[in-house]
Design a protein around this motif. Structure first.
Motif, PDB file in Angstrom:
ATOM      1  N   PRO A 146       0.842  -1.204   0.000  1.00 12.26           N
ATOM      2  CA  PRO A 146       0.000   0.000   0.000  1.00 12.26           C
ATOM      3  C   PRO A 146       0.871   1.246   0.000  1.00 12.26           C
ATOM      4  CG  PRO A 146      -0.032  -1.073   2.149  1.00 12.26           C
ATOM      5  CD  PRO A 146       0.658  -2.007   1.218  1.00 12.26           C
ATOM      6  N   PRO A 147       0.387   2.343  -0.585  1.00 11.95           N
ATOM      7  CA  PRO A 147       1.227   3.533  -0.791  1.00 11.95           C
ATOM      8  C   PRO A 147       1.325   4.456   0.425  1.00 11.95           C
ATOM      9  CG  PRO A 147      -0.927   3.881  -1.786  1.00 11.95           C
ATOM     10  CD  PRO A 147      -0.934   2.477  -1.252  1.00 11.95           C
ATOM     11  N   PHE A 148       1.379   3.899   1.619  1.00 10.88           N
ATOM     12  CA  PHE A 148       1.563   4.733   2.800  1.00 10.88           C
ATOM     13  C   PHE A 148       3.006   5.220   2.868  1.00 10.88           C
ATOM     14  CE2 PHE A 148      -1.864   1.733   4.276  1.00 10.88           C
ATOM     15  CZ  PHE A 148      -2.877   2.679   4.298  1.00 10.88           C
ATOM     16  N   ASP A 149       3.198   6.383   3.446  1.00  7.36           N
ATOM     17  CA  ASP A 149       4.534   6.958   3.608  1.00  7.36           C
ATOM     18  C   ASP A 149       5.347   6.045   4.522  1.00  7.36           C
ATOM     19  OD1 ASP A 149       6.796   8.408   4.163  1.00  7.36           O
ATOM     20  OD2 ASP A 149       5.739  10.275   4.651  1.00  7.36           O
ATOM     21  N   PRO A 150       6.457   5.439   4.024  1.00  6.46           N
ATOM     22  CA  PRO A 150       7.232   4.516   4.863  1.00  6.46           C
ATOM     23  C   PRO A 150       7.898   5.188   6.052  1.00  6.46           C
ATOM     24  CG  PRO A 150       8.361   4.948   2.783  1.00  6.46           C
ATOM     25  CD  PRO A 150       6.998   5.552   2.663  1.00  6.46           C
ATOM     26  N   ALA A 151       7.986   6.525   6.033  1.00  7.74           N
ATOM     27  CA  ALA A 151       8.516   7.238   7.195  1.00  7.74           C
ATOM     28  C   ALA A 151       7.478   7.358   8.300  1.00  7.74           C
ATOM     29  CB  ALA A 151       9.004   8.630   6.781  1.00  7.74           C
ATOM     30  N   LYS A 152       6.233   6.973   7.993  1.00  8.44           N
ATOM     31  CA  LYS A 152       5.161   7.055   8.980  1.00  8.44           C
ATOM     32  C   LYS A 152       4.590   5.684   9.331  1.00  8.44           C
ATOM     33  CE  LYS A 152       3.776  11.777   7.834  1.00  8.44           C
ATOM     34  NZ  LYS A 152       2.668  12.666   7.388  1.00  8.44           N
ATOM     35  N   LEU A 153       4.403   4.836   8.319  1.00  7.35           N
ATOM     36  CA  LEU A 153       3.795   3.529   8.557  1.00  7.35           C
ATOM     37  C   LEU A 153       4.594   2.441   7.856  1.00  7.35           C
ATOM     38  CD1 LEU A 153       0.011   4.408   8.009  1.00  7.35           C
ATOM     39  CD2 LEU A 153       1.109   3.900  10.202  1.00  7.35           C
ATOM     40  N   ASP A 154       4.806   1.357   8.554  1.00  6.40           N
ATOM     41  CA  ASP A 154       5.423   0.169   7.979  1.00  6.40           C
ATOM     42  C   ASP A 154       4.314  -0.817   7.653  1.00  6.40           C
ATOM     43  OD1 ASP A 154       7.148  -1.930   7.267  1.00  6.40           O
ATOM     44  OD2 ASP A 154       7.220  -2.658   9.332  1.00  6.40           O
ATOM     45  N   SER A 155       4.182  -1.167   6.387  1.00  5.97           N
ATOM     46  CA  SER A 155       3.177  -2.141   5.969  1.00  5.97           C
ATOM     47  C   SER A 155       3.894  -3.397   5.493  1.00  5.97           C
ATOM     48  CB  SER A 155       2.299  -1.576   4.851  1.00  5.97           C
ATOM     49  OG  SER A 155       3.089  -1.135   3.768  1.00  5.97           O
ATOM     50  N   ASN A 156       3.591  -4.506   6.110  1.00  5.89           N
ATOM     51  CA  ASN A 156       4.285  -5.739   5.774  1.00  5.89           C
ATOM     52  C   ASN A 156       3.332  -6.924   5.933  1.00  5.89           C
ATOM     53  OD1 ASN A 156       6.455  -7.479   5.098  1.00  5.89           O
ATOM     54  ND2 ASN A 156       7.885  -6.070   6.096  1.00  5.89           N
ATOM     55  N   LEU A 157       3.886  -8.128   5.813  1.00  6.61           N
ATOM     56  CA  LEU A 157       3.086  -9.344   5.848  1.00  6.61           C
ATOM     57  C   LEU A 157       3.621 -10.296   6.904  1.00  6.61           C
ATOM     58  CD1 LEU A 157       3.081  -9.972   2.007  1.00  6.61           C
ATOM     59  CD2 LEU A 157       1.128  -9.126   3.291  1.00  6.61           C
ATOM     60  N   TRP A 158       2.727 -11.035   7.537  1.00  5.03           N
ATOM     61  CA  TRP A 158       3.159 -12.171   8.330  1.00  5.03           C
ATOM     62  C   TRP A 158       2.699 -13.436   7.601  1.00  5.03           C
ATOM     63  CZ3 TRP A 158      -0.570  -9.044  11.151  1.00  5.03           C
ATOM     64  CH2 TRP A 158      -1.859  -9.579  11.163  1.00  5.03           C
ATOM     65  N   VAL A 159       3.318 -14.550   7.950  1.00  8.79           N
ATOM     66  CA  VAL A 159       3.046 -15.822   7.297  1.00  8.79           C
ATOM     67  C   VAL A 159       2.499 -16.795   8.341  1.00  8.79           C
ATOM     68  CG1 VAL A 159       5.431 -16.602   7.646  1.00  8.79           C
ATOM     69  CG2 VAL A 159       4.049 -17.655   5.846  1.00  8.79           C
ATOM     70  N   GLY A 282       2.852 -19.715  -3.282  1.00 11.95           N
ATOM     71  CA  GLY A 282       3.903 -20.697  -3.060  1.00 11.95           C
ATOM     72  C   GLY A 282       3.597 -21.679  -1.950  1.00 11.95           C
ATOM     73  N   GLY A 283       2.308 -21.951  -1.749  1.00  8.34           N
ATOM     74  CA  GLY A 283       1.915 -22.889  -0.707  1.00  8.34           C
ATOM     75  C   GLY A 283       1.784 -22.286   0.671  1.00  8.34           C
ATOM     76  N   ASN A 284       2.178 -21.026   0.845  1.00 13.62           N
ATOM     77  CA  ASN A 284       2.070 -20.350   2.138  1.00 13.62           C
ATOM     78  C   ASN A 284       0.923 -19.351   2.137  1.00 13.62           C
ATOM     79  OD1 ASN A 284       5.671 -20.165   2.669  1.00 13.62           O
ATOM     80  ND2 ASN A 284       4.222 -21.742   3.259  1.00 13.62           N
ATOM     81  N   ARG A 285       0.377 -19.130   3.311  1.00 18.68           N
ATOM     82  CA  ARG A 285      -0.691 -18.145   3.493  1.00 18.68           C
ATOM     83  C   ARG A 285      -0.110 -16.914   4.186  1.00 18.68           C
ATOM     84  NH1 ARG A 285      -4.935 -18.495   8.315  1.00 18.68           N
ATOM     85  NH2 ARG A 285      -5.915 -16.463   8.095  1.00 18.68           N
ATOM     86  N   TYR A 286      -0.498 -15.739   3.702  1.00 23.95           N
ATOM     87  CA  TYR A 286      -0.006 -14.476   4.245  1.00 23.95           C
ATOM     88  C   TYR A 286      -1.170 -13.561   4.595  1.00 23.95           C
ATOM     89  CZ  TYR A 286       4.246 -16.070   1.897  1.00 23.95           C
ATOM     90  OH  TYR A 286       5.322 -16.823   1.476  1.00 23.95           O
ATOM     91  N   ALA A 287      -0.907 -12.589   5.476  1.00 24.41           N
ATOM     92  CA  ALA A 287      -1.861 -11.522   5.784  1.00 24.41           C
ATOM     93  C   ALA A 287      -1.072 -10.261   6.090  1.00 24.41           C
ATOM     94  CB  ALA A 287      -2.735 -11.912   6.973  1.00 24.41           C
ATOM     95  N   ALA A 288      -1.712  -9.113   5.889  1.00 26.08           N
ATOM     96  CA  ALA A 288      -1.013  -7.830   5.984  1.00 26.08           C
ATOM     97  C   ALA A 288      -1.292  -7.131   7.301  1.00 26.08           C
ATOM     98  CB  ALA A 288      -1.429  -6.925   4.823  1.00 26.08           C
ATOM     99  N   TYR A 289      -0.368  -6.263   7.697  1.00 26.11           N
ATOM    100  CA  TYR A 289      -0.525  -5.468   8.912  1.00 26.11           C
ATOM    101  C   TYR A 289       0.127  -4.109   8.719  1.00 26.11           C
ATOM    102  CZ  TYR A 289       4.388  -6.542   9.913  1.00 26.11           C
ATOM    103  OH  TYR A 289       5.754  -6.653   9.846  1.00 26.11           O
ATOM    104  N   SER A 308      -4.560  -4.605  11.817  1.00 26.41           N
ATOM    105  CA  SER A 308      -5.008  -5.095  10.521  1.00 26.41           C
ATOM    106  C   SER A 308      -6.381  -4.494  10.278  1.00 26.41           C
ATOM    107  CB  SER A 308      -5.055  -6.627  10.497  1.00 26.41           C
ATOM    108  OG  SER A 308      -5.852  -7.126  11.549  1.00 26.41           O
ATOM    109  N   ILE A 309      -6.858  -4.575   9.046  1.00 24.23           N
ATOM    110  CA  ILE A 309      -8.140  -3.965   8.671  1.00 24.23           C
ATOM    111  C   ILE A 309      -9.109  -5.065   8.271  1.00 24.23           C
ATOM    112  CG2 ILE A 309      -9.297  -2.380   7.087  1.00 24.23           C
ATOM    113  CD1 ILE A 309      -6.667  -0.880   6.798  1.00 24.23           C
ATOM    114  N   ALA A 310     -10.307  -5.045   8.836  1.00 23.07           N
ATOM    115  CA  ALA A 310     -11.256  -6.118   8.550  1.00 23.07           C
ATOM    116  C   ALA A 310     -12.693  -5.638   8.741  1.00 23.07           C
ATOM    117  CB  ALA A 310     -10.999  -7.307   9.471  1.00 23.07           C
ATOM    118  N   PRO A 311     -13.634  -6.168   7.958  1.00 24.20           N
ATOM    119  CA  PRO A 311     -15.058  -5.922   8.228  1.00 24.20           C
ATOM    120  C   PRO A 311     -15.447  -6.603   9.536  1.00 24.20           C
ATOM    121  CG  PRO A 311     -14.711  -6.787   5.999  1.00 24.20           C
ATOM    122  CD  PRO A 311     -13.437  -6.984   6.745  1.00 24.20           C
ATOM    123  N   ARG A 312     -16.131  -5.877  10.377  1.00 23.54           N
ATOM    124  CA  ARG A 312     -16.551  -6.420  11.660  1.00 23.54           C
ATOM    125  C   ARG A 312     -17.922  -5.869  12.031  1.00 23.54           C
ATOM    126  NH1 ARG A 312     -13.082  -9.668  11.008  1.00 23.54           N
ATOM    127  NH2 ARG A 312     -11.339 -10.206  12.404  1.00 23.54           N
TER     128      ARG A 312
END
Length: 552
Positions: A146-159, A282-289, A308-312
């Motif tokens: 996602p195009p968030f400013d990396p100096a403000k937010l780190d967006s990455n994935l866990w497996v 590649g056989g692995n499941r990922y999600a973003a944070y 994380s962002i989700a409908p609730r």
């Protein structure tokens, strides 16, 4: 060799080079790496091959602080431990988590992230998972971050590790050179005048007992149980072993969960696709944070929390039937293999559906339930180390005569403040991109509210069941219980393999770090054990030999 103390068919005296107390992830990693034909390792587990309510009751305790889960439901006593119902979320601690932060009292590890890097690599290899790279997994899986400013937010994935019963089988080939003693709960730790452990006494709920002597001992029994053993099972140390500075049991930490705020998007699909919840590659499941960038944490004086962002469903609505059923299977019914399999089966169906249909199924669901649902921030927060948040001994005893624990879980003002700053930062970036607006949850601005849990925001409404602290790692016995090699400052031959050694907890699930620390400890113990004369298994009498042969 697998022995079961519950049957009584176990020698009364067992000698070994290394005795590991606890058959969860940490204990198994140590046994797997250190067991050889010439190095005798005994792995002691309080539970058996599957859930037993009479053994599970030994985990009973009392909550005397903030509301928390019932303690006998917060950890499993069986071979494999709580990993039997682990969600599989795998992420490393960040570099900043190991650093001394001037605005955060009691922060800083005696080791750095660099010290754990090779062991993190081995941990992911052992789990058969793709290790996140420093620059992120996005390019590896062909996705655009996602195009968030990396100096403000780190967006990455866990497996995710999706092998639900990975750690519950004691018959695995990797234990062929170990002795695994099931249904054996440590009730006494005998130390000499130098605080060296001479032996441990183990008992079963069926009334059988044995004594284990070894050159080196490791407590790998989980945070609460490790502290309880050091406090209440060392008969000739009534104030506890490792407690000369009143630090044992202090700094208990969790990852508190909460509803951080609501996203009001101009384009719902764009918001949900920016931080997807289920990616298969590649056989692995990922999600973003998302988490605050290090520079923001230092500038604002905040912790390393994530969302994380989700409908609730909105607050006050009735929980959906499916979530209610899976929650009951995981947390309220006996955690036997049958019920665990039922839970894992339902979970896999839900994940597969999410992978195939998200975000479009979520968008349709929200349109059909426009007044009941929204898009919310699911908070997985870091908790600041707090000396008043602690594990203590209570007045009651369990059926084996060991004193039960009293947990006084306490949060600090910075815990909530950090989430408020994170939500404000996310909102600022969201508006900068022209994606809509973000409204922080009202409880974040309520001075009378320290924290607010929400059963509709996460399947774990209070926290992640992530117990950390209590035997924190430090360079000096003045500030911690174990040294950088996880050995008790006060004992020459007693080590701890547990997230109880974490000085700070970050936001990431602790399991991968537990594995990495265990692999690092194994390397250290290999050198320690190889410096000593190899201690061969004692010669058994004829009856014991027959018993051992029958136990293969």
């Amino acid at each position: 060799m697998i022995l079961d103390l519950g049957t009584g068919n176990v020698p009364k005296q067992i000698d070994a080079d290394l005795c590991i107390v606890g058959g969860g992830v940490a204990g198994q990693m140590l046994a797997e790496v250190l067991s050889t034909p010439t190095r005798d390792v005994v792995l002691v587990e309080s539970g058996g091959r599957d859930f037993d309510p009479s053994v599970q009751s030994l985990a009973h305790g009392h909550n005397v602080g903030m509301p928390y889960y019932d303690l006998d439901e917060a950890r499993l006593r069986l071979f494999g431990g709580t990993a039997a119902i682990w969600g599989g979320r795998c992420a490393e601690l960040d570099k900043i988590d190991f650093e001394k932060r001037d605005y955060l009292p009691h922060s800083g590890w005696p080791i750095s992230k660099a010290d754990l890097v090779p062991y993190y690599r081995k941990a992911f290899d052992r789990l058969g998972l793709k290790q996140p790279r420093a620059e992120g997994l996005w390019s590896d899986i062909g996705r655009t971050p996602p195009p968030f400013d990396p100096a403000k937010l780190d967006s990455n994935l866990w497996v995710f590790d999706e092998m639900g019963e990975r750690f519950t089988n004691p018959d695995r080939e990797c234990f062929s050179h170990s002795r695994i003693l099931l249904n054996a709960t440590v009730t006494d730790i005998d130390v000499n005048v130098q605080n060296a452990v001479q032996h441990v006494r183990v008992e079963s709920v069926t009334g059988h007992c044995a004594k284990i002597s070894a050159k080196v001992f490791v407590l790998a029994a989980g945070t609460i149980e490790t502290v309880r053993l050091l406090m209440g099972a060392v008969g000739n140390r009534p104030d506890g072993l490792g407690n000369d500075r009143d630090l044992l049991g202090r700094f208990f930490m969790e990852h508190p969960h909460a509803r951080g705020g609501e996203f009001i998007p101009n384009n719902l699909a764009k918001t949900l696709l920016a931080l997807p919840r289920a990616i298969r590659h590649g056989g692995n499941r990922y999600a973003a944070y998302l988490r605050p960038a290090d520079i923001v944490q230092k500038k604002k004086g905040i912790l390393n929390s994530s969302i994380s962002i989700a409908p609730r469903l909105r607050e006050g609505e009735k929980m959906e039937l499916f979530r209610s059923a899976t929650s009951k299977l995981k947390h309220e019914l006996p955690s036997s293999r049958f019920w665990r399999s039922s839970y894992h089966g339902l979970k896999k169906m839900a994940v597969k559906g999410l992978e195939l249909t998200d975000p479009w199924s979520s968008i349709l669901n929200m349109k059909l339930n426009r007044d009941k649902m929204g898009v919310f921030a699911v908070v997985r927060a870091e908790q600041a180390p707090n000396p008043d948040s602690r594990i203590m001994l209570g007045n009651g005893t369990d059926r084996l005569g060991t004193r039960q624990v009293a947990l006084n879980w306490q949060l600090s003002e910075i815990d909530k403040h950090s989430v408020k700053v994170l939500m404000d930062t996310v909102g600022s970036e969201y508006r900068r991109l022209g994606w809509g607006d973000v409204t922080a949850s009202s409880w974040l601005s309520e001075t009378s509210t320290r924290w607010k849990s929400d059963p509709l925001i996460s399947s774990h409404p209070i926290g992640g069941y992530h117990h950390m602290g209590g035997t924190r790692m430090s360079d000096s016995p003045c500030t911690g219980v174990v040294d950088k090699n996880c050995r008790l400052h006060e004992s020459p031959n007693l080590y701890v393999a547990s997230s109880s050694v974490f000085p700070t907890g970050g936001w990431a699930n602790p399991t991968v770090t537990i594995v990495a620390l265990s692999l690092r400890l194994a390397e250290h113990l290999r050198a320690v054990l190889d410096e000593r004369p190899v201690r061969r298994t004692q010669k058994m009498d004829t009856q014991s030999q027959v018993i051992a042969q029958q136990s293969f």
